[in-house]
Design a protein around this motif. Sequence first.
Motif, PDB file in Angstrom:
ATOM      1  N   UNK A  78       0.847  -1.188   0.000  1.00 42.61           N
ATOM      2  CA  UNK A  78       0.000   0.000   0.000  1.00 42.61           C
ATOM      3  C   UNK A  78       0.880   1.234   0.000  1.00 42.61           C
ATOM      4  N   UNK A  79       0.334   2.302  -0.559  1.00 43.37           N
ATOM      5  CA  UNK A  79       1.076   3.549  -0.653  1.00 43.37           C
ATOM      6  C   UNK A  79       1.209   4.183   0.723  1.00 43.37           C
ATOM      7  N   UNK A  80       2.404   4.647   1.036  1.00 43.33           N
ATOM      8  CA  UNK A  80       2.623   5.327   2.310  1.00 43.33           C
ATOM      9  C   UNK A  80       1.945   6.684   2.341  1.00 43.33           C
ATOM     10  N   UNK A  81       1.972   7.373   1.199  1.00 45.69           N
ATOM     11  CA  UNK A  81       1.295   8.669   1.113  1.00 45.69           C
ATOM     12  C   UNK A  81       1.032   8.962  -0.348  1.00 45.69           C
ATOM     13  N   UNK A  82       0.058   9.789  -0.583  1.00 44.67           N
ATOM     14  CA  UNK A  82      -0.278  10.168  -1.948  1.00 44.67           C
ATOM     15  C   UNK A  82       0.675  11.253  -2.434  1.00 44.67           C
ATOM     16  N   UNK A 104       6.085   6.073  -2.413  1.00 44.46           N
ATOM     17  CA  UNK A 104       6.595   5.066  -1.491  1.00 44.46           C
ATOM     18  C   UNK A 104       5.552   3.980  -1.266  1.00 44.46           C
ATOM     19  N   UNK A 105       6.040   2.737  -1.202  1.00 47.95           N
ATOM     20  CA  UNK A 105       5.174   1.593  -0.973  1.00 47.95           C
ATOM     21  C   UNK A 105       5.618   0.876   0.294  1.00 47.95           C
ATOM     22  N   UNK A 131      -4.735  -2.523   2.137  1.00 48.84           N
ATOM     23  CA  UNK A 131      -3.851  -2.914   1.034  1.00 48.84           C
ATOM     24  C   UNK A 131      -4.363  -2.391  -0.300  1.00 48.84           C
ATOM     25  N   UNK A 132      -3.447  -1.884  -1.114  1.00 49.59           N
ATOM     26  CA  UNK A 132      -3.780  -1.474  -2.476  1.00 49.59           C
ATOM     27  C   UNK A 132      -3.659  -2.650  -3.445  1.00 49.59           C
ATOM     28  N   UNK A 133      -2.721  -3.523  -3.183  1.00 47.68           N
ATOM     29  CA  UNK A 133      -2.513  -4.707  -4.017  1.00 47.68           C
ATOM     30  C   UNK A 133      -2.292  -5.918  -3.123  1.00 47.68           C
ATOM     31  N   UNK A 134      -2.838  -7.054  -3.555  1.00 46.91           N
ATOM     32  CA  UNK A 134      -2.669  -8.314  -2.820  1.00 46.91           C
ATOM     33  C   UNK A 134      -2.230  -9.383  -3.809  1.00 46.91           C
ATOM     34  N   UNK A 135      -1.135 -10.049  -3.492  1.00 46.87           N
ATOM     35  CA  UNK A 135      -0.659 -11.160  -4.311  1.00 46.87           C
ATOM     36  C   UNK A 135      -0.590 -12.413  -3.456  1.00 46.87           C
ATOM     37  N   UNK A 136      -1.114 -13.489  -4.003  1.00 50.05           N
ATOM     38  CA  UNK A 136      -1.149 -14.771  -3.290  1.00 50.05           C
ATOM     39  C   UNK A 136      -0.171 -15.735  -3.954  1.00 50.05           C
ATOM     40  N   UNK A 137       0.688 -16.340  -3.127  1.00 50.10           N
ATOM     41  CA  UNK A 137       1.614 -17.351  -3.608  1.00 50.10           C
ATOM     42  C   UNK A 137       1.178 -18.722  -3.136  1.00 50.10           C
ATOM     43  N   UNK A 138       0.886 -19.611  -4.086  1.00 45.30           N
ATOM     44  CA  UNK A 138       0.449 -20.958  -3.752  1.00 45.30           C
ATOM     45  C   UNK A 138       1.645 -21.864  -3.490  1.00 45.30           C
ATOM     46  N   UNK A 139       1.384 -22.961  -2.799  1.00 48.12           N
ATOM     47  CA  UNK A 139       2.454 -23.890  -2.445  1.00 48.12           C
ATOM     48  C   UNK A 139       3.075 -24.539  -3.673  1.00 48.12           C
ATOM     49  N   UNK A 140       2.322 -24.604  -4.785  1.00 44.40           N
ATOM     50  CA  UNK A 140       2.867 -25.235  -5.991  1.00 44.40           C
ATOM     51  C   UNK A 140       3.644 -24.249  -6.862  1.00 44.40           C
ATOM     52  N   UNK A 141       3.850 -23.039  -6.367  1.00 48.51           N
ATOM     53  CA  UNK A 141       4.652 -22.065  -7.090  1.00 48.51           C
ATOM     54  C   UNK A 141       3.854 -21.041  -7.864  1.00 48.51           C
ATOM     55  N   UNK A 142       2.552 -21.263  -8.046  1.00 52.10           N
ATOM     56  CA  UNK A 142       1.740 -20.290  -8.771  1.00 52.10           C
ATOM     57  C   UNK A 142       1.558 -19.008  -7.958  1.00 52.10           C
ATOM     58  N   UNK A 143       1.410 -17.900  -8.664  1.00 52.35           N
ATOM     59  CA  UNK A 143       1.119 -16.622  -8.034  1.00 52.35           C
ATOM     60  C   UNK A 143      -0.082 -16.003  -8.727  1.00 52.35           C
ATOM     61  N   UNK A 144      -0.939 -15.350  -7.934  1.00 50.66           N
ATOM     62  CA  UNK A 144      -2.158 -14.783  -8.497  1.00 50.66           C
ATOM     63  C   UNK A 144      -2.558 -13.540  -7.723  1.00 50.66           C
ATOM     64  N   UNK A 145      -3.092 -12.532  -8.419  1.00 51.85           N
ATOM     65  CA  UNK A 145      -3.622 -11.360  -7.716  1.00 51.85           C
ATOM     66  C   UNK A 145      -4.921 -11.734  -7.004  1.00 51.85           C
ATOM     67  N   UNK A 146      -5.183 -11.071  -5.905  1.00 55.32           N
ATOM     68  CA  UNK A 146      -6.391 -11.363  -5.121  1.00 55.32           C
ATOM     69  C   UNK A 146      -7.164 -10.083  -4.863  1.00 55.32           C
TER      70      UNK A 146
END
Length: 382
Positions: A78-82, A104-105, A131-146
């Motif tokens: 998330x952004x610290x400030x605008x 800044x993030x 949070x402004x952005x959420x990324x999920x990392x799966x145990x099998x190595x895949x990554x996906x936005x949430x």
Amino acid sequence: MRRFWLLFAQTVTIALGIYVVVAALRPAWLGRAPVQVGIGPDHAVPMLQTPAGSSASGSYRDAAGRAMPAVVNILTSKAMHEAHPLLKDPFFKRFFGDKMPPQEQMASLGSGVIVSGEGYILTNFHVVEGADEIEVGLADGRKAPASVVGTDPETDLAVIRIKEKNLPVIVLGDPDKARVGDVVLAIGNPFGVGQTVTLGIISALGRNNLHINHFENFIQTDAAINFGNSGGALVDTRGNLLGINSAIYSQTGGSVGIGFAIPVSTAKTVLDSIIQHGQVVRGWIGVESQDITPELADNFGLGRDHGAIIAGVVRGGPADRAGMRPGDILVAVQGKKVTSTSDMMNFIAALPPGGKARLTVMRKNHESTLDVTIGRRPRQTP
């Protein structure tokens, strides 16, 4: 006589020799299990009885293997400030070009548990808060936005969702059958080192009044839980989900063997409500309460040392309309005994808004029953 003695000694020696050979080569003839003793990778030992879910060597790898694929890592930013609006103006960009100061993030780590093949993930509210952005990392190595489906700050739970196929889903356990002393595993991503499993036992059940969340009914464990484990899984020895790891008691920031998990029964209620309504819907009667202590009961002559004393009533609220007054002692909700303020809040929150509920109160040492039309609890802001 000497001749007979020599014959007896020879017979015994031969019999012992035969017994040793049979015991070594054909122990089944003697009704015994083989016992092999040795040093090195090829030696064998007798099988021991082990708890359900563990292997012959006392390992809990089967339980971990079932649960780990459904536990994910969560990275939020998330952004610290605008940035100042003028810096976004095209006129100023002509002068600054690519040298515009970057925004800044702040990044944060956490864990989550996949509870549905449709991509729903349970985690802690404080993991995804703001949070402004959420990324999920799966145990099998895949990554996906949430994306955030809904949050419940009062239990520190949140539901997020990813759009992926063939997702591993954890099996929900039954925390009502859990007992102090049961072995549990905590699975998460401590300090960002990667998926980690720690072992412990259930140290206590029903922990409340910790002032961590508004609604508290924690499972306490000594399985190591550290920064980054928040939102991860607490599972039993079969790999079934018992709770969502949420908080630790620590003066240093590291694990000292006192961790707290939200029971999956509470998490499932929050999950279903968020999926159905977009938020958690709870009952409300509009009162402020206080626990009755032995000292309070003695000073005011209350005649009982447990329950919830009504300290205030919201004017025009459900309890006020039903005739509840400050000083009343709430002793039961729909026949369920109230021993504390925590009991009262949990019982009333579980009631559907719009329905009627029977509340039993003590007033001046006389018991009476009030029929209250349950209202909807106002949504609490973080």
